[in-house]
Design a protein around this motif. Structure first.
Motif, mmCIF file in Angstrom:
data_model
loop_
_atom_site.group_PDB
_atom_site.id
_atom_site.type_symbol
_atom_site.label_atom_id
_atom_site.label_comp_id
_atom_site.label_asym_id
_atom_site.label_seq_id
_atom_site.Cartn_x
_atom_site.Cartn_y
_atom_site.Cartn_z
ATOM 1 N N LEU A 117 9.113 80.265 36.734
ATOM 2 C CA LEU A 117 9.993 79.542 37.654
ATOM 3 C C LEU A 117 10.673 78.338 37.018
ATOM 4 O O LEU A 117 11.682 77.855 37.533
ATOM 5 N N VAL A 118 10.129 77.833 35.913
ATOM 6 C CA VAL A 118 10.680 76.627 35.294
ATOM 7 C C VAL A 118 12.107 76.861 34.801
ATOM 8 O O VAL A 118 12.976 75.993 34.948
ATOM 9 N N THR A 119 12.368 78.022 34.230
ATOM 10 C CA THR A 119 13.715 78.295 33.712
ATOM 11 C C THR A 119 14.768 78.261 34.815
ATOM 12 O O THR A 119 15.773 77.541 34.675
ATOM 13 N N PRO A 120 14.617 78.991 35.926
ATOM 14 C CA PRO A 120 15.635 78.876 36.977
ATOM 15 C C PRO A 120 15.742 77.480 37.567
ATOM 16 O O PRO A 120 16.839 77.044 37.945
ATOM 17 N N MET A 121 14.647 76.725 37.624
ATOM 18 C CA MET A 121 14.724 75.353 38.123
ATOM 19 C C MET A 121 15.575 74.497 37.191
ATOM 20 O O MET A 121 16.408 73.702 37.643
ATOM 21 N N ARG A 122 15.368 74.653 35.891
ATOM 22 C CA ARG A 122 16.182 73.904 34.933
ATOM 23 C C ARG A 122 17.650 74.280 35.040
ATOM 24 O O ARG A 122 18.539 73.428 34.914
ATOM 25 N N LEU A 123 17.917 75.548 35.272
ATOM 26 C CA LEU A 123 19.302 75.992 35.411
ATOM 27 C C LEU A 123 19.932 75.408 36.671
ATOM 28 O O LEU A 123 21.088 74.960 36.650
ATOM 29 N N GLY A 183 1.355 75.231 38.600
ATOM 30 C CA GLY A 183 1.108 73.813 38.843
ATOM 31 C C GLY A 183 2.115 72.946 38.113
ATOM 32 O O GLY A 183 2.664 71.992 38.681
ATOM 33 N N ARG A 184 2.364 73.255 36.855
ATOM 34 C CA ARG A 184 3.354 72.498 36.078
ATOM 35 C C ARG A 184 4.748 72.656 36.676
ATOM 36 O O ARG A 184 5.525 71.700 36.727
ATOM 37 N N ALA A 185 5.066 73.856 37.147
ATOM 38 C CA ALA A 185 6.386 74.095 37.742
ATOM 39 C C ALA A 185 6.597 73.189 38.954
ATOM 40 O O ALA A 185 7.662 72.567 39.107
#
Length: 228
Positions: A117-123, A183-185
């Protein structure tokens, strides 16, 4: 320095402190890439394509540190040309930081500790930061100062997300250890959301404060000037 002046500097000083950890980390990364450090699994992606991360470090560091002074009313009043001059540096730095962040999110291998999920959040947030800065630029070209301030503040809040993410990660690290996965996301998401919520609260407070009652008693052009 008077009490009022100290209060005026409280926000920019806090923003600089919030920027300190990511800026120091960026300087360390730059030294690593330019100083011939050993290539490891953790930094291999940066050595394979160093230009985007160097652009991101320089752009984001200048954007966060220089941008903090835009939130010091007393400084801007004493140096009326500062805001415009600084803006000519901040806008390209902010756009460079956003675009390089998007490039890295798309083309760098995802670290093992990052959830998918981190990649789409960064985008999403990188695109939002870019759009906020562009909308702020469009607004000031139309001499729409309230909208310019609002969009630029939102863009700055997103850009400062890495600083707030240090604070959201810290309790987890002290209690549990290095966060990873979902959790990190969520801890990263919390950093961006907290910053944007703070900006929206400040903008709402400005609109509903004493200045609004004054603005109702003046004509539109004078009202715009009163909001500056």
């Amino acid at each position: 320095m008077t009490l009022s002046a100290k209060r005026d500097w409280l926000v920019p000083a806090s923003l600089i402190m919030l920027s300190a950890v990511p800026v120091i980390a960026g300087v360390a990364r730059t030294a690593e890439l330019t100083g011939g450090a050993a290539v490891t699994p953790e930094n291999a992606r940066f050595f394979a394509s160093p230009v985007p991360v160097l652009v991101h470090v320089v752009g984001a560091s200048l954007y966060c540190l220089l941008g903090a002074f835009q939130f010091a009313p007393v400084f801007r009043r004493r140096r009326p040309g500062w805001h415009r001059l600084a803006g000519r540096v901040l806008i390209p730095c902010g756009l460079a930081a956003a675009l390089s962040g998007l490039w890295m999110a798309l083309f760098y291998p995802r670290p093992p500790i990052d959830h998918v999920l981190v990649t789409p959040m960064r985008l999403v947030f990188g695109t939002a930061m870019f759009c906020c800065i562009v909308l702020g630029l469009v607004a000031i070209r139309r001499r729409d100062i309230p909208r310019h301030r609002a969009w630029m503040a939102r863009g700055y809040a997103i850009g400062l997300g890495a600083g707030t993410q240090v604070l959201t990660h810290l309790p987890w690290m002290l209690l549990v250890g290095q966060p990873s996965g979902i959790g990190r996301a969520f801890l990263m998401l919390a950093g961006w959301v907290i910053n944007l919520a703070a900006v929206e609260w400040a903008l709402h407070r400005r609109l509903t404060g004493p200045a609004r009652s004054i603005q109702r008693r003046v004509d539109a052009p004078a009202g715009v000037l009163a909001s500056q």
